[in-house]
Design an enzyme around this catalytic site. Sequence first.
Site, PDB file in Angstrom:
ATOM      1  N   SER A 211       0.800  -1.240   0.000  1.00  6.88           N
ATOM      2  CA  SER A 211       0.000   0.000   0.000  1.00  6.88           C
ATOM      3  C   SER A 211       0.827   1.282   0.000  1.00  6.88           C
ATOM      4  O   SER A 211       0.270   2.361  -0.197  1.00  6.88           O
ATOM      5  CB  SER A 211      -0.924   0.032   1.218  1.00  6.88           C
ATOM      6  OG  SER A 211      -2.088  -0.668   0.940  1.00  6.88           O
TER       7      SER A 211
ATOM      8  N   LYS B  24       0.456   3.516  -2.872  1.00  5.30           N
ATOM      9  CA  LYS B  24      -0.775   4.281  -3.148  1.00  5.30           C
ATOM     10  C   LYS B  24      -0.585   5.802  -3.255  1.00  5.30           C
ATOM     11  O   LYS B  24      -1.096   6.406  -4.201  1.00  5.30           O
ATOM     12  CB  LYS B  24      -1.846   3.927  -2.111  1.00  5.30           C
ATOM     13  CG  LYS B  24      -2.337   2.477  -2.259  1.00  5.30           C
ATOM     14  CD  LYS B  24      -3.245   2.060  -1.099  1.00  5.30           C
ATOM     15  CE  LYS B  24      -3.740   0.637  -1.259  1.00  5.30           C
ATOM     16  NZ  LYS B  24      -4.499   0.163  -0.080  1.00  5.30           N
TER      17      LYS B  24
ATOM     18  N   TYR C 250      -2.835  -2.668 -10.491  1.00  5.59           N
ATOM     19  CA  TYR C 250      -2.826  -2.525  -9.029  1.00  5.59           C
ATOM     20  C   TYR C 250      -2.008  -3.648  -8.379  1.00  5.59           C
ATOM     21  O   TYR C 250      -1.163  -3.391  -7.506  1.00  5.59           O
ATOM     22  CB  TYR C 250      -4.267  -2.518  -8.504  1.00  5.59           C
ATOM     23  CG  TYR C 250      -4.336  -2.515  -6.999  1.00  5.59           C
ATOM     24  CD1 TYR C 250      -4.033  -1.374  -6.266  1.00  5.59           C
ATOM     25  CD2 TYR C 250      -4.686  -3.674  -6.292  1.00  5.59           C
ATOM     26  CE1 TYR C 250      -4.069  -1.379  -4.875  1.00  5.59           C
ATOM     27  CE2 TYR C 250      -4.727  -3.687  -4.912  1.00  5.59           C
ATOM     28  CZ  TYR C 250      -4.422  -2.543  -4.201  1.00  5.59           C
ATOM     29  OH  TYR C 250      -4.445  -2.548  -2.827  1.00  5.59           O
TER      30      TYR C 250
ATOM     31  N   TYR D  33      -4.182   3.437   7.624  1.00  4.17           N
ATOM     32  CA  TYR D  33      -5.391   2.611   7.756  1.00  4.17           C
ATOM     33  C   TYR D  33      -6.325   3.230   8.796  1.00  4.17           C
ATOM     34  O   TYR D  33      -6.331   4.456   8.957  1.00  4.17           O
ATOM     35  CB  TYR D  33      -5.027   1.162   8.131  1.00  4.17           C
ATOM     36  CG  TYR D  33      -4.049   0.504   7.190  1.00  4.17           C
ATOM     37  CD1 TYR D  33      -4.336   0.366   5.838  1.00  4.17           C
ATOM     38  CD2 TYR D  33      -2.837   0.017   7.655  1.00  4.17           C
ATOM     39  CE1 TYR D  33      -3.433  -0.258   4.976  1.00  4.17           C
ATOM     40  CE2 TYR D  33      -1.939  -0.607   6.803  1.00  4.17           C
ATOM     41  CZ  TYR D  33      -2.247  -0.732   5.462  1.00  4.17           C
ATOM     42  OH  TYR D  33      -1.368  -1.333   4.623  1.00  4.17           O
TER      43      TYR D  33
ATOM     44  N   VAL E  22       1.177  -3.758   3.945  1.00  2.00           N
ATOM     45  CA  VAL E  22       1.026  -5.024   4.670  1.00  2.00           C
ATOM     46  C   VAL E  22       2.259  -5.933   4.613  1.00  2.00           C
ATOM     47  O   VAL E  22       2.298  -6.939   5.311  1.00  2.00           O
ATOM     48  CB  VAL E  22      -0.219  -5.831   4.211  1.00  2.00           C
ATOM     49  CG1 VAL E  22      -1.494  -5.155   4.637  1.00  2.00           C
ATOM     50  CG2 VAL E  22      -0.186  -6.100   2.724  1.00  2.00           C
TER      51      VAL E  22
END
Length: 326
Positions: A71, A74, A196, A248, A266
């Site tokens: 992530s 992102k 992705y 998160y 993660v």
Amino acid sequence: MTEARQERSDWLQELVESMYEKHASNNAGEVATYIPELGKANPDDFGICVVTADGRIHETGESDKTFTIQSISKPFAYGMALEAHGPDEVSKHVGVEPSGDAFNSIELEPGTNRPFNPMINAGAITVSALLYDYYRDEAFEQLLGRFSAAAGRALSIDQSVYESESRTGHRNRAIGHLLLNFGMVPEDIDAALDLYFKQCSILVNCRDLAIMGATLSNLGSNPITGMEVFDINRVKDMLSIMFTCGMYDYSGQWAYKVGVPAKSGVAGGVVAVVNRQLSIASYSPRLDPRGNSSRGIDVCVDLANELGLHAFDCMNEGSSYLKALL
Ligand code: GLU
């Protein structure tokens, strides 16, 4: 380097090493296994790297060990989508509100049907769809090229993690098809999902992450290679979304305790960015229940306190870190 600068640099190196000593015995948390290949990580690996906005590297532990960016890709992909389509167009597809829910939650903003923000999977898949729409078959190459420029070396993907997520990513596929159902993404959702999964599988080490973060703290230019990587006008947008949504459903507590923009993944990476000052990266794959690296959080909380980095700390020494070096 002047004597004062050298002393300050030595002091920061010692501080980084003391963080390793202090937190290496923290064995809390579990390595992620929902992407089967991630379960192969060595839970004991631990690296810390701090890179200043003028390009000095202070590192310790397994700062060379590679892991997948997950992530942490992102905010960088979001910056690219903003540059490609412009903020107004991007905002028609993805919002900027914290969701308070888990990264993989299947929910869209009531009324608009947009994902809440680009740091949760729904928003990040939307961003991948926007990048695919713009760059088509060149999309992954463009993304990898930009990430490599931010890290200052040629990055590549971990093929087995990519295949592992691609094979088991049913939840992300469900999110992609929900987005398609609501007209939030262009038709080619399978290609967007593939992009992705690939972007999440880019291999980085702790030093790469810290240099990517330092590129943001250095107004979008890589402080080591000098290359302009991100449009200076978009860096503010990337950092804002990292500040409000990057950790998160711990983002509120993070803003309260650490007070700087950050993003975790993660696989166990965390990167925190202090505008015009420095970037902190940590790698340790044991995650807390929210999906954040347990040691990574502790290291950043402590470093923010030691260096006075919190944006709203009245003592905010972090803001004068470089000044002290000049
Ligand atoms: N590729 C991962 C997923 O979509 C990224 C999750 C993360 O790092 O938060 O599940």
